[in-house]
Design an enzyme around this catalytic site. Structure first.
Site, mmCIF file in Angstrom:
data_model
loop_
_atom_site.group_PDB
_atom_site.id
_atom_site.type_symbol
_atom_site.label_atom_id
_atom_site.label_comp_id
_atom_site.label_asym_id
_atom_site.label_seq_id
_atom_site.Cartn_x
_atom_site.Cartn_y
_atom_site.Cartn_z
ATOM 1 C CB ILE A 641 4.649 1.420 -5.648
ATOM 2 C CG1 ILE A 641 5.881 0.813 -4.968
ATOM 3 C CG2 ILE A 641 4.965 1.976 -6.994
ATOM 4 C CD1 ILE A 641 6.464 -0.361 -5.734
ATOM 5 C CD GLU A 648 7.270 7.476 1.421
ATOM 6 O OE1 GLU A 648 8.392 7.640 0.917
ATOM 7 O OE2 GLU A 648 6.440 8.381 1.575
ATOM 8 C CB VAL A 649 7.256 0.051 -1.073
ATOM 9 C CG1 VAL A 649 7.916 -0.793 -2.153
ATOM 10 C CG2 VAL A 649 7.206 -0.712 0.242
ATOM 11 C CE1 TYR A 715 7.652 -1.254 -9.403
ATOM 12 C CE2 TYR A 715 7.340 -1.806 -11.714
ATOM 13 C CZ TYR A 715 6.881 -1.229 -10.547
ATOM 14 O OH TYR A 715 5.642 -0.636 -10.522
ATOM 15 C CG ASP A 760 3.164 -14.094 6.451
ATOM 16 O OD1 ASP A 760 2.028 -14.606 6.335
ATOM 17 O OD2 ASP A 760 3.336 -12.879 6.621
HETATM 18 O O1 ACK Z 1 0.249 -4.857 -4.068
HETATM 19 P P1 ACK Z 1 1.308 -3.893 -4.349
HETATM 20 O O2 ACK Z 1 1.238 -3.029 -5.537
HETATM 21 O O3 ACK Z 1 2.719 -4.644 -4.334
HETATM 22 O O4 ACK Z 1 1.571 -3.011 -3.024
HETATM 23 C C1 ACK Z 1 2.610 -3.522 -2.252
HETATM 24 C C2 ACK Z 1 3.486 -2.395 -1.751
HETATM 25 O O5 ACK Z 1 4.651 -2.346 -2.532
HETATM 26 C C3 ACK Z 1 3.860 -2.539 -0.280
HETATM 27 O O6 ACK Z 1 4.573 -3.736 -0.098
HETATM 28 C C4 ACK Z 1 4.546 -3.277 -3.580
HETATM 29 N N1 ACK Z 1 5.838 -3.895 -3.780
HETATM 30 C C5 ACK Z 1 6.662 -4.407 -2.838
HETATM 31 N N2 ACK Z 1 7.776 -4.897 -3.423
HETATM 32 C C6 ACK Z 1 7.643 -4.670 -4.750
HETATM 33 C C7 ACK Z 1 8.474 -4.954 -5.886
HETATM 34 N N3 ACK Z 1 9.648 -5.568 -5.759
HETATM 35 N N4 ACK Z 1 8.019 -4.581 -7.099
HETATM 36 C C8 ACK Z 1 6.828 -3.973 -7.226
HETATM 37 N N5 ACK Z 1 6.009 -3.685 -6.189
HETATM 38 C C9 ACK Z 1 6.420 -4.036 -4.980
HETATM 39 C C10 ACK Z 1 3.507 -4.299 -3.200
#
Ligand code: ACK
Length: 990
Positions: A641, A648-649, A715, A760
C-alpha cells in the site's frame, strides 16, 4: 374534461405500465428511512379525496407481479381556470419532526398536445396541513390559507407523444422536506392548475439513524432532529462491557451517525470478538477491562471455568497481594546455604549463600533469629545438654536483623564467652502465605573476651612505652598480647606486630618527631579478642616524658570523635545516595524539558510516563518489553500500500491463535540494513507499544525473530489524512471535520499526558479508518530527520518540517507539547481546507520570516470563525499562552454539541469580493454577476435554472454536470446559494 381524457389517458396508462415495472425495483429503501406513506404499496384504495370530481382521478394498474397499484392523474389541459385538488388521508408522523415527501410523476409537455390553449400548465403545487384529526373538513371547502405550500413542482423531464410511442420513460422524482412538525399528523394536498400529470407514487418518510454498534456501545434507532442540529445519543455498553469513557454519537439530519466519542471495553473475564464481549475460555483470563484480550494463565496457575478475571495458583504456590495477575504463582524460597561465622571477640559476622530455589521471585530477604545457650540442660529438654533462650534486645544487628537484602549481617554487643545459635531464614513475598514450615539454617558461635584499652604511654625520642588494661578474669586466661603499630599515613607499606605476655611494652627504634598509630589485643585460650581502638602517638624531638598527657588524650578523643562523625556523615551520604539509585531519570535531549524518562517503570501514582527506548542500554530489551512478538506464520500479506522510510508498507491479515482474524498494516525493514537502522526501525514499535488510546495507531506486535523484520499495526482503511481530504474535497459537513479534529486533539492530549512530544504532527502523519476516526501515527525516532519529505535543514543543522513547526522549535529546537499544539493548529487548517498546503507555495524562508513578523494563515474558505480563532490561539508566539490539548478537546466537544456556533463563517480572504449577492439581485444573471461568476450564465440557463428560486437547491454534483468544474468556483457558488437561502428564510444546513 372529456376532451382531455381522450387525448391523454391511453398515453398516460401506457407510460404508467412501464414506469411501474421500473418503480418496483425502487421499493427497497435505505435502512435510515422510515416510510410513513407509500402509495405504491397500499393494498386497497388509497382513499384520497379529489375535488372537483372531474379533476384528479384514481387509476389502478397492475405491476409485473400482478399486484394492483394506485396512481392519480389529471389532464384537463383544454379548459382554462382549473383548480383541481387531491388530498391524502392523515399521515401519522410517528414522532418525526422533519419528514420528506418523494413524488414520482410524469408530466406532458404542452407543446406536444396539438391545439391546447395557452392556459396549459407544466407544473403543479404541493401543500401540507398539520392536524390532530383524522376527519378533515371536506375538500370542497378547502382554503388555500389553511395549507402551507411546500413547493411548485416542475418536471425535469416532460414527455411528448413521440416519446411515448418510442416507449421512452421519463419519470420525474422530486423530494421536498417539511420540518418543525408537532401535531399528530399531516395531510398532503396536490393542486393542479391545468397540467397533464400522472402521480405515479407518493412516498412520505422520515429519516432515522439506524441501530448501530460501535466501540462496544449500542446506539439505538434515533429519529433525526427537526432542524439541522445533531441529536446527541448516549450509547449503552453491549452485554459484558463497561464504560471506559461515556460512549456518545451524533445522529445527523440525513440519518448518518457522526463523531463517535468515548467507548466501552469488555469487563474483566471477557474479550472483544466481532463487536461483542465473549468470555475467556478456561485456561485463559483477563484481569482488567483495560486489557484487550484474554491471555493464557501464567505458570503455576489455572482457571477451570470461563470468564476468569484471574487464575488460581496451583497447590503450594501463592500470589502476593501486590503481585500483578499476569505474574506466575510463586512459593517460599528454600533455606539459605553455607553459613559462615567470623567471631571477633563479642561480635560476629555471619555470611551465607542465597537459597538454591528463590521460589520464582526476585524479592528474597533474610531474617536472623538469635538464641543464647548455656551448658546446662533445658528443663524438659532431653539429650541436648544445652538450654537456649531468645537473645532479647541485647545484641545489635547491622544493618538489621529482619528483612536483610544481602546475605550478610554483623552482630555486635554480644555477651563475652557465650554460646549463641543464629538461625538464618530466607523469605520472599509469599512466605507469609505458605502454611508449610520455614526452612532455616543454623550456626553456633562462641564469643571471646573484651578488648584491651591502652591507658598509659611514655614517649621518648625513638621509643614509646605503652601500658594497657588486662581483661576481666572471666574473659579467660591471657596467653599473650599483640601490639601492632605503623607510621601514620604509611600503613599500606609497613606495619609491625610485636607480642608480649606482660600488659606493657616499650617499642624502640622509632624515628624522632614522627607520629605512629598503635593497637593492642589480647589472645586468651578462647582466641584473639578485639583491638581496643587506635591511638596516635608522636615521638619527641628531644628526650622528654609525656606520661598520660591529658592534652594528648583530649586530642586523641577529639580526633576519634571527629573520625566517627566523618564516618557517620559518609555512611549517611551513602544511604541517601543509595536511595536515589532506585531509578534513573534522564533527558533524551537537553533542550527538551518535558521529555523525562524513567527506567524500570518507576512512576508517580496515577501518572503514566512514556519511556524513551534509548533509556534502555539494550534497545532490544525495550522492544521485548513493549511489543508482542508475533509468529510470522500468523501473518498473511495481501498487497503493497505504500513505501515507508525503511521499506514497503503492506496490508494483510493477522490471525493469532484463538483470536479472530484482523486487518493489519505491515511495515517491513528492507534487506541490507545496518544494526542502527534495525534499532531505529524497531524503536517506533517500542514507542507505539506504550500507547493505548482510540486516537493513537495501535501496535499489534513485531516480527523480529525472522526476516524481514516487521511492525504490525491496526489497518486504517482510508490511509493518511492529507491524501484522504484531497480525494474528498468539499464532501464533508463541518461537523464531520470537527469530529476528525476532535479525535486528533484527544490523541495528542493523551500523548502530552504521557510526556511524549511528537514533533511531526501533520495531516500526512494522521491515519483515517473506515469510521472516519483519525489516529495519530508515525513515532519513529529518526522520522523527523530522515523520513518526512517536508523536513528541511535549519540554520542550526536540524531537519524540521518548517510549515508545521513552532518558531521556538525552529529557532532553538525547543520541542514541547506546546510546540505540538502549534502543529495541531496547522493540522486544523489542513483539515478545513481539505488538504491544502500550508502557506501554499511560499518558500520555507519566507514562511519563517512571515511568522516572525506576526503573519498567520488566514481562515480557509467556509471556515467557521470559532475554528479559525482556535487555530490563531494555537499559533500564539508565546508558547505558554497556547491552549493545552485538553482545552482544545473541550472546545471542540462544545462545538459538536452546539453546532450553531459553527454557522458564522470567517470572511474568506481568498476572494477579494464578498460572496453575498447584492440585496437587489432578482435574476440568475444578476446574481452570477454579483459574485463575479458571470461566465456561468449560459451554463445555468442551459440547465434550466432560469429563476433565482430554482437555484436554491442546486447541489455540487449538479454544478459539476452543468460544467462548473473548478472546485473553487463550485464552492463560491454554493456558498452564495447558502446566503440566498438564508435571505429567503430557507433552512441552511451546516
Ligand atoms: O496515504 P496512504 O495510503 O497511508 O499511504 C501511506 C503509506 O502506507 C506509507 O506510509 C499507508 N499506511 C501506513 N500505515 C498504515 C495503516 N496502519 N493502515 C493503512 N495504511 C497505512 C499510508
Amino acid at each position: 374534461m372529456a376532451l382531455s381524457w381522450i387525448y391523454s389517458a391511453p398515453l398516460l396508462l401506457l407510460l404508467l405500465l412501464h414506469v411501474v415495472t421500473f418503480c418496483q425495483a425502487l421499493r427497497n429503501y435505505p435502512d435510515n428511512e422510515v416510510t410513513l406513506l407509500d402509495s405504491m404499496s397500499a393494498p386497497g384504495d388509497l382513499g384520497w379525496e379529489a375535488y372537483p370530481a372531474e379533476g384528479w382521478e384514481e387509476i389502478s394498474v397492475m405491476d409485473e407481479r400482478n399486484t394492483p397499484m394506485r396512481t392519480y392523474q389529471v389532464c384537463n389541459v383544454m379548459e382554462a381556470n382549473q383548480n383541481n385538488w387531491l388530498r391524502t388521508g392523515l399521515i401519522q408522523r410517528e414522532g418525526a419532526q422533519r419528514v420528506y415527501v418523494e413524488i414520482k410523476f410524469t408530466l406532458r409537455d404542452c407543446n406536444s398536445l396539438p391545439g391546447v390553449p395557452g392556459t396549459c400548465k407544466e407544473t403543479f403545487n404541493v401543500y401540507y396541513h398539520e392536524s390532530n384529526s383524522a376527519s378533515p373538513p371536506p375538500l370542497r371547502h378547502i382554503r388555500e390559507s389553511q395549507y402551507v405550500k411546500i413547493d411548485t413542482i416542475a418536471a425535469d423531464e416532460s414527455f411528448t407523444q413521440t416519446d411515448v410511442g418510442d416507449r421512452v420513460m421519463k419519470l420525474n422524482t422530486e423530494v421536498r422536506d417539511i420540518s418543525g412538525l408537532s401535531k399528530r399528523g399531516l395531510y398532503l394536498a396536490f393542486q393542479d392548475l391545468g397540467a397533464c400529470i400522472a402521480l405515479v407514487s407518493v412516498r412520505v418518510f422520515y429519516k432515522r439513524c439506524p441501530l448501530a454498534v460501535l466501540n462496544l456501545a449500542r446506539f439505538g434507532d434515533t429519529v433525526t432532529g427537526g432542524d439541522s442540529a445533531l441529536v446527541e445519543v448516549r450509547g449503552s455498553c453491549v452485554e459484558d462491557a463497561e464504560e471506559l469513557e461515556a460512549p456518545r454519537m451524533f445522529c445527523s439530519a440525513d440519518g448518518g451517525w457522526l463523531v463517535p466519542i468515548g467507548r466501552c471495553v469488555c469487563k474483566p473475564g471477557f474479550e472483544e470478538v466481532d463487536g461483542r464481549c465473549q468470555p475467556c475460555r478456561s485456561g485463559f483470563y483477563k484481569a482488567s477491562a483495560m486489557d484487550a484480550y484474554c491471555v493464557k494463565c501464567p505458570p503455576h496457575s489455572y482457571s477451570h471455568q470461563d470468564k476468569a478475571s484471574e487464575c488460581v495458583c496451583e497447590r503450594g504456590f501463592h500470589r502476593a497481594e501486590t503481585d500483578p495477575r499476569s505474574m506466575a504463582c510463586t512459593r517460599p524460597p528454600s533455606a539459605p546455604g553455607n553459613p559462615i561465622s567470623t567471631v571477633n571477640e563479642t561480635a560476629v559476622t555471619l555470611e551465607w549463600s542465597p537459597p538454591r530455589d528463590s521460589g520464582g521471585r526476585g524479592d528474597v530477604t533474610y531474617s536472623v533469629h538469635c538464641k543464647k545457650c548455656s551448658g546446662e540442660a533445658a528443663p524438659g529438654a532431653s539429650g541436648t545438654g544445652e538450654r537456649c533462650v531468645p537473645c532479647g534486645s541485647g545484641p545489635h544487628f547491622n544493618p538489621r536483623q529482619f528483612g536483610l537484602a544481602h546475605p550478610r549481617v554483623l552482630v555486635t554487643e554480644l555477651q563475652p564467652r557465650t554460646n549463641y545459635t543464629f538461625s538464618i531464614e530466607a523469605l520472599n513475598g509469599v512466605s507469609d502465605l505458605s502454611p508449610s514450615p520455614r526452612h532455616l539454617v543454623s550456626v553456633n558461635v562462641t564469643t571471646s573476651q573484651t578488648v584491651s584499652v591502652i591507658v598509659k604511654e611514655r614517649r621518648g625520642r625513638d621509643s614509646i612505652t605503652l601500658a594497657w588494661q588486662a581483661p576481666e578474669p572471666s574473659d579467660g586466661t591471657v596467653v599473650e598480647y599483640e601490639v601492632t603499630y605503623y607510621e601514620k599515613n604509611q600503613r599500606d607499606q609497613n606495619y609491625t606486630v610485636l607480642k608480649t605476655k606482660s600488659n606493657s611494652m616499650t617499642v624502640e627504634g622509632l624515628k624522632p618527631g614522627t607520629t605512629y598509630v598503635f593497637r593492642v589485643r589480647a589472645r586468651t585460650d578462647g582466641g584473639y579478642g578485639n583491638y581496643g581502638g587506635e591511638i596516635e602517638l608522636e615521638t619527641s624531638h628531644e628526650d622528654m616524658l609525656a606520661v598520660g598527657d591529658p592534652n594528648q588524650q583530649t586530642i586523641l578523643a577529639v580526633s576519634i570523635a571527629g573520625g566517627v562523625v566523618l564516618l557517620i556523615l559518609l555512611v549517611a551520604c551513602f544511604v541517601v545516595s543509595g536511595r536515589h539509585c532506585g531509578y534513573i531519570k534522564a533527558k533524551q535531549d537537553p533542550e527538551e524539558e518535558k521529555m523525562q524518562f524513567q527506567h524500570g517503570r518507576v512512576q508517580l501514582p496515577g501518572t503514566r510516563t512514556y519511556i524513551h527506548p534509548h533509556t534502555y542500554e539494550d534497545p532490544n530489551q525495550a522492544v521485548r518489553e513493549f511489543a508482542k512478538e508475533i509468529e510470522v506464520f500468523n501473518i498473511r500479506i495481501e498487497r503493497v500500500i505504500g513505501a515507508g522510510e525503511f521499506g514497503e508498507v503492506c496490508s494483510g491479515r493477522l490471525r493469532l491463535p484463538s483470536k479472530r482474524e484482523i486487518h493489519v498494516a505491515i511495515k517491513s525493514l528492507k534487506a541490507g540494513y545496518t544494526e542502527q537502522q534495525r534499532r531505529d526501525f524497531l524503536s517506533e514499535a517500542s514507542i507505539m507499544g506504550q500507547f493505548d488510546h482510540p486516537n493513537i495507531i495501535r501496535l499489534e506486535g513485531v516480527v523480529t525473530r525472522c526476516k524481514p523484520v516487521m511492525i504490525i499495526t491496526e489497518y486504517m482503511e482510508n490511509g493518511s489524512l492529507d491524501t484522504f481530504l484531497k480525494k474528498h474535497d468539499g464532501q464533508f459537513t463541518v461537523i464531520q471535520l470537527v469530529g476528525m479534529m476532535r479525535g486528533i486533539a484527544a490523541g495528542m492530549q493523551y500523548l502530552s499526558e504521557m510526556n511524549y512530544v511528537h514533533r511531526d504532527l501533520a495531516a500526512r502523519n494522521i491515519l483515517v479508518n473506515s469510521n472516519l476516526v483519525c489516529k495519530v501515527s508515525d513515532f519513529g525516532l529518526s522520522r523527523v530527520l530522515e523520513d518526512d519529505p517536508e523536513a528541511a535543514y535549519t540554520t542550526r543543522g536540524g531537519k524540521i518540517p518548517i510549515r508545521w513547526t513552532a518558531p521556538e522549535a525552529i529557532a532553538y529546537r525547543k520541542f514541547t507539547s506546546a510546540s505540538d499544539v502549534w502543529s495541531y493548529g496547522i493540522v486544523m487548517w489542513e483539515v478545513i481546507s481539505y488538504g491544502e498546503r500550508p502557506y501554499w507555495e511560499m518558500s520555507n524562508q519566507d514562511v519563517i520570516k512571515a511568522i516572525d513578523e506576526g503573519y498567520r494563515l488566514p481562515a480557509p474558505m467556509d471556515c467557521p470563525i470559532v475554528l479559525h480563532q482556535l487555530m490563531l490561539d494555537c499559533w500564539e508566539k508565546s508558547r505558554s499562552e497556547r491552549p493545552k490539548f485538553g482545552h482544545i478537546v473541550n472546545s471542540l466537544d462544545q462545538l459538536i454539541r452546539n453546532p450553531s456556533a459553527l454557522k458564522q463563517l470567517a470572511n474568506s480572504t481568498i476572494w477579494e469580493d464578498p460572496v453575498t449577492p447584492e440585496p437587489a439581485v432578482s435574476t440568475v444573471e444578476d446574481w452570477l454577476d454579483s459574485i463575479k461568476m458571470g461566465q456561468y450564465k449560459e451554463h445555468f440557463s442551459n440547465a434550466g435554472y432560469v429563476t433565482l428560486d430554482s437555484v436554491l437547491y442546486v447541489s455540487v454534483s449538479e454544478l459539476g454536470k452543468m460544467g462548473v468544474a473548478l472546485t473553487g468556483h463550485q464552492k463560491k457558488i454554493l456558498s452564495s446559494i447558502q446566503s440566498l437561502q438564508a435571505q429567503q428564510g430557507t433552512h441552511v444546513q451546516v
